[in-house]
Write a protein that holds these residues in place. Structure first.
Motif, mmCIF file in Angstrom:
data_model
loop_
_atom_site.group_PDB
_atom_site.id
_atom_site.type_symbol
_atom_site.label_atom_id
_atom_site.label_comp_id
_atom_site.label_asym_id
_atom_site.label_seq_id
_atom_site.Cartn_x
_atom_site.Cartn_y
_atom_site.Cartn_z
ATOM 1 N N GLU A 176 7.786 11.070 0.974
ATOM 2 C CA GLU A 176 6.611 10.749 1.787
ATOM 3 C C GLU A 176 6.113 11.939 2.610
ATOM 4 O O GLU A 176 4.921 12.039 2.890
ATOM 5 N N HIS A 233 -1.506 11.428 -9.328
ATOM 6 C CA HIS A 233 -1.914 11.918 -8.018
ATOM 7 C C HIS A 233 -3.425 11.813 -7.854
ATOM 8 O O HIS A 233 -4.165 11.774 -8.844
ATOM 9 N N PRO A 234 -3.899 11.784 -6.594
ATOM 10 C CA PRO A 234 -5.355 11.876 -6.391
ATOM 11 C C PRO A 234 -5.889 13.165 -7.007
ATOM 12 O O PRO A 234 -5.236 14.212 -6.970
ATOM 13 N N ASP A 249 2.869 1.391 -3.405
ATOM 14 C CA ASP A 249 1.998 1.769 -4.524
ATOM 15 C C ASP A 249 1.665 3.258 -4.475
ATOM 16 O O ASP A 249 1.603 3.927 -5.515
ATOM 17 N N CYS A 250 1.449 3.779 -3.271
ATOM 18 C CA CYS A 250 1.135 5.208 -3.126
ATOM 19 C C CYS A 250 2.316 6.062 -3.580
ATOM 20 O O CYS A 250 2.153 7.008 -4.356
ATOM 21 N N MET A 251 3.520 5.726 -3.118
ATOM 22 C CA MET A 251 4.702 6.495 -3.508
ATOM 23 C C MET A 251 4.937 6.404 -5.008
ATOM 24 O O MET A 251 5.297 7.376 -5.664
ATOM 25 N N GLN A 286 2.706 5.881 -7.395
ATOM 26 C CA GLN A 286 1.707 6.652 -8.132
ATOM 27 C C GLN A 286 2.031 8.137 -8.115
ATOM 28 O O GLN A 286 1.913 8.822 -9.134
ATOM 29 N N TYR A 287 2.459 8.626 -6.958
ATOM 30 C CA TYR A 287 2.825 10.043 -6.897
ATOM 31 C C TYR A 287 4.034 10.321 -7.786
ATOM 32 O O TYR A 287 4.082 11.343 -8.488
ATOM 33 N N LEU A 300 4.010 14.953 0.275
ATOM 34 C CA LEU A 300 2.819 14.660 -0.526
ATOM 35 C C LEU A 300 1.725 15.687 -0.287
ATOM 36 O O LEU A 300 0.964 16.030 -1.205
ATOM 37 N N LYS A 312 0.842 -1.199 0.000
ATOM 38 C CA LYS A 312 0.000 0.000 0.000
ATOM 39 C C LYS A 312 0.877 1.250 0.000
ATOM 40 O O LYS A 312 0.620 2.205 -0.741
ATOM 41 N N TYR A 313 1.896 1.245 0.841
ATOM 42 C CA TYR A 313 2.812 2.384 0.910
ATOM 43 C C TYR A 313 3.582 2.535 -0.399
ATOM 44 O O TYR A 313 3.673 3.629 -0.971
ATOM 45 N N ASP A 326 -0.287 17.920 -3.021
ATOM 46 C CA ASP A 326 -1.750 18.022 -3.095
ATOM 47 C C ASP A 326 -2.200 19.485 -3.068
ATOM 48 O O ASP A 326 -3.159 19.863 -3.756
#
Length: 472
Positions: free
Chosen positions: A237, A41-42, A31-33, A35-36, A240, A28-29, A244
C-alpha cells in the motif's frame, strides 16, 4: 437506513446493516490492492491531447513490480504443521483435519491474499458426515468481515459472509453470532444502489436462526501488518506511488522511442521537386540497397542525434531500488541482476526479507492458531489448546550442503530427530512416516515388535494421559 432506526443494537439485522456498510468500504481498498497486484495499474498520466494517439503505448507502459513484492513475501510464508504444548513435533490430529479440508494448499491462498490486501478469512463448520473432521473453508476479503468486542482486537462479536448466488441471481448473506447463524437474501442491487433490501432466507429443514454449535463466531480473520487500532495493511500500500512513477517513466521512454526510432535527417540548399499539381515529391527513398546522389555541391545533408534513453532507464532502476528498500525485497528479485555473488553475500542481501517474513508470521499465526483451536474444539478434542503454535517453514533459503551440515551439528547437541526432520523441511506426514519406518528398523535390530518395544501410539483426542504431548 441507519442500524439504530431499523433494528435493536446487537440484533442480527443490526449487525447485517453495520457490517455490510463496513465491508463495502473495505472492498474499495481490497480491489485497489488486487488490481495493482495483477498488473492492472491506472494508465500513466500524459497530456489529454496526446492520449488518443498513444492509447496503445499507455497499456504497454505498465511493469508490475508490486506483484513481485507480494510474491517474494508470500512464497516464504508456508505452514508446515501445528505444535501443541511441549510436543517436539507437530500434532497429528490437527494436521489431519487441516489436510482433510485441503488447507495445506488453501493456506497458501490465505497467506497470499492477506499479504496482498491486508486480510483474509477462514470459516470453521461442523461436518454433518463426520463429526471428528470439521470443515474449514478459505474466504475472500471482499466477501467476509468480522467485528470485535469493544476494547478487544481478538474477541469476535459478530461475523458476516456475503456472496452473489450464480444460480438464483440473489445476494446472499449469513450473520454469525455466538448464539446462532442468521441467513438473509436480497435481490441483486441495481447499479448505483448500495442498500440491498434484505429479507429472511428460508432454508428447507432448518430452523431460524440456525444453531451455532461452536458457541463462538466461527469466522476468523487473518491479518497482515495489523496496528493497535485493528486495521490491517497490504504489503504494497505504501509503494503504489513508486509503481506509478515507474509507469510514468515507461510511457515517457516509449514516446521518445516512438518519435526517435529513426534518426531525422535534414538537407539545405536543395530544391525539392514538385508534381503537376504543385505537391512536393519525396526526393529520396531510403533503403539498404539504394544510394543517394546529389550533383549540386552546395547541398548539405545531416541528421539529428538520437534521443538518449539512458536517463529513462536509470530513473526506473532508481525507483525500483527505492521500492526494494522500502519493502525489504532483495533488489536482484526486482532488477534481475545477479552475477559473481557468493553464498554469504546472497544470504546478506536476503536477510531483510527473511526478517520481515518472520515478523509477518507472528500476526498471521494468531489467526491460523485460532482456526485450529476452533476445529479441534468442534471435533471434541479435550486437550488444553492455549499453547498451540504454528510450525512455519524456514523462510531462509540454504543449499542442501549447508543445511545438512547444520543439522549434523545440531544432532550432536542432542536435538531430537523429529525436530531435525522438521528443520530439514519435511511435512508432518513425512515426519510421521519416517518415525514409523525408523521405529520398525529399530525393532528389527532389537528383534521385537514395534508396538511392544515402543508402545502403541495413544489417541491424542481421547486419551487424557497423552495431553502432555508425548506421542508414545
Amino acid at each position: 437506513m441507519a442500524p439504530s432506526q431499523t433494528a435493536d443494537v446487537g440484533s442480527a439485522e443490526w449487525w447485517l446493516t453495520r457490517l455490510w456498510d463496513e465491508l463495502a468500504n473495505r472492498r474499495k481498498y481490497a480491489d485497489c490492492m488486487r488490481q495493482y497486484y495483477s498488473g492492472d495499474h491506472p494508465l500513466p498520466m500524459i497530456q489529454d491531447k496526446a492520449r488518443p494517439a498513444f492509447q496503445r503505448l499507455l497499456k504497454q507502459a505498465r511493469s508490475n513490480y508490486v506483484g513481485l513484492v507480494v510474491d517474494a513475501t508470500a512464497e516464504r510464508i508456508q505452514v508446515d504443521g501445528f505444535r501443541l504444548g511441549d510436543e517436539k513435533v507437530g500434532d497429528d490430529e490437527a494436521w489431519r483435519i487441516w489436510q482433510a479440508s485441503s488447507m495445506d494448499a488453501d493456506s497458501d491462498l490465505l497467506v497470499t491474499e492477506a499479504v496482498k490486501v491486508g486480510r483474509a478469512f477462514a470459516l470453521v463448520a461442523p461436518n454433518p458426515n463426520d463429526a471428528s473432521t470439521p470443515i474449514i473453508t478459505a474466504e475472500d476479503a471482499t466477501q467476509a468481515i468480522v467485528a470485535y468486542e469493544p476494547g478487544s482486537r481478538r474477541e469476535r462479536a459478530a461475523g458476516l459472509k456475503t456472496w452473489l448466488d450464480d444460480w438464483t441471481g440473489l445476494l446472499m448473506a449469513t450473520v454469525y453470532l455466538p448464539d446462532g447463524l442468521y441467513k438473509f437474501q436480497a435481490p441483486k442491487p441495481l447499479h448505483g444502489v448500495t442498500k440491498p433490501k434484505w429479507e429472511q432466507r428460508e432454508v428447507e429443514d432448518e430452523e431460524w436462526p440456525a444453531p451455532n454449535p461452536l458457541g463462538v463466531v466461527p469466522l476468523v480473520e487473518i491479518q497482515n501488518r495489523p496496528d493497535l487500532l485493528g486495521e490491517a495493511h497490504s504489503e504494497i500500500e505504501d509503494v503504489l506511488d513508486i509503481q506509478d512513477r515507474i509507469n510514468k517513466t515507461l510511457i515517457d521512454r516509449m514516446m521518445a522511442q516512438e518519435f526517435s526510432a529513426f534518426r531525422q535527417r535534414w538537407m539545405t540548399g536543395y530544391e525539392v521537386p514538385v508534381d503537376d499539381n504543385g505537391q512536393a515529391i519525396e526526393p529520396f527513398k531510403a533503403a539498404v540497397d539504394r544510394l543517394w546522389v546529389i550533383e549540386d555541391e552546395n547541398v548539405k545533408v545531416g541528421e539529428f542525434s538520437a534521443t538518449d534513453l539512458r536517463p529513462y532507464l536509470d530513473s526506473i532502476e532508481s525507483d525500483v531500488q527505492h521500492m526494494a528498500a522500502r519493502t525489504r525485497t532483495p533488489a536482484q528479485y526486482l532488477l534481475g541482476k545477479l552475477s559473481n555473488v557468493n553464498g554469504e553475500t546472497l544470504k546478506a542481501t536476503e536477510s531483510g526479507l527473511v526478517s520481515k517474513v518472520r515478523q509477518r508470521q507472528r500476526p498471521l499465526g494468531e489467526g491460523l492458531e485460532e482456526i485450529v483451536r476452533l476445529y479441534l474444539r468442534a471435533a471434541g478434542d479435550p486437550r488444553d489448546l492455549a499453547a498451540l503454535e504454528v510450525i512455519w517453514h524456514n523462510p531462509e533459503f540454504r543449499t542442501e550442503g549447508e543445511l545438512v551440515d547444520a543439522l549434523v551439528k545440531m544432532s550432536t547437541l542432542g536435538v531430537p530427530r523429529e525436530a531435525l526432520w522438521e528443520r530439514w523441511g519435511a511435512s508432518q506426514t513425512e515426519i510421521a512416516q519416517w518415525r514409523e519406518q525408523s521405529d520398525q528398523q529399530a525393532a528389527r535390530i532389537l528383534g521385537g515388535d514395534p508396538a511392544s518395544l515402543f508402545g502403541p501410539k495413544p489417541d491424542m483426542t481421547t486419551d487424557p494421559a497423552a495431553a502432555d504431548g508425548n506421542p508414545y
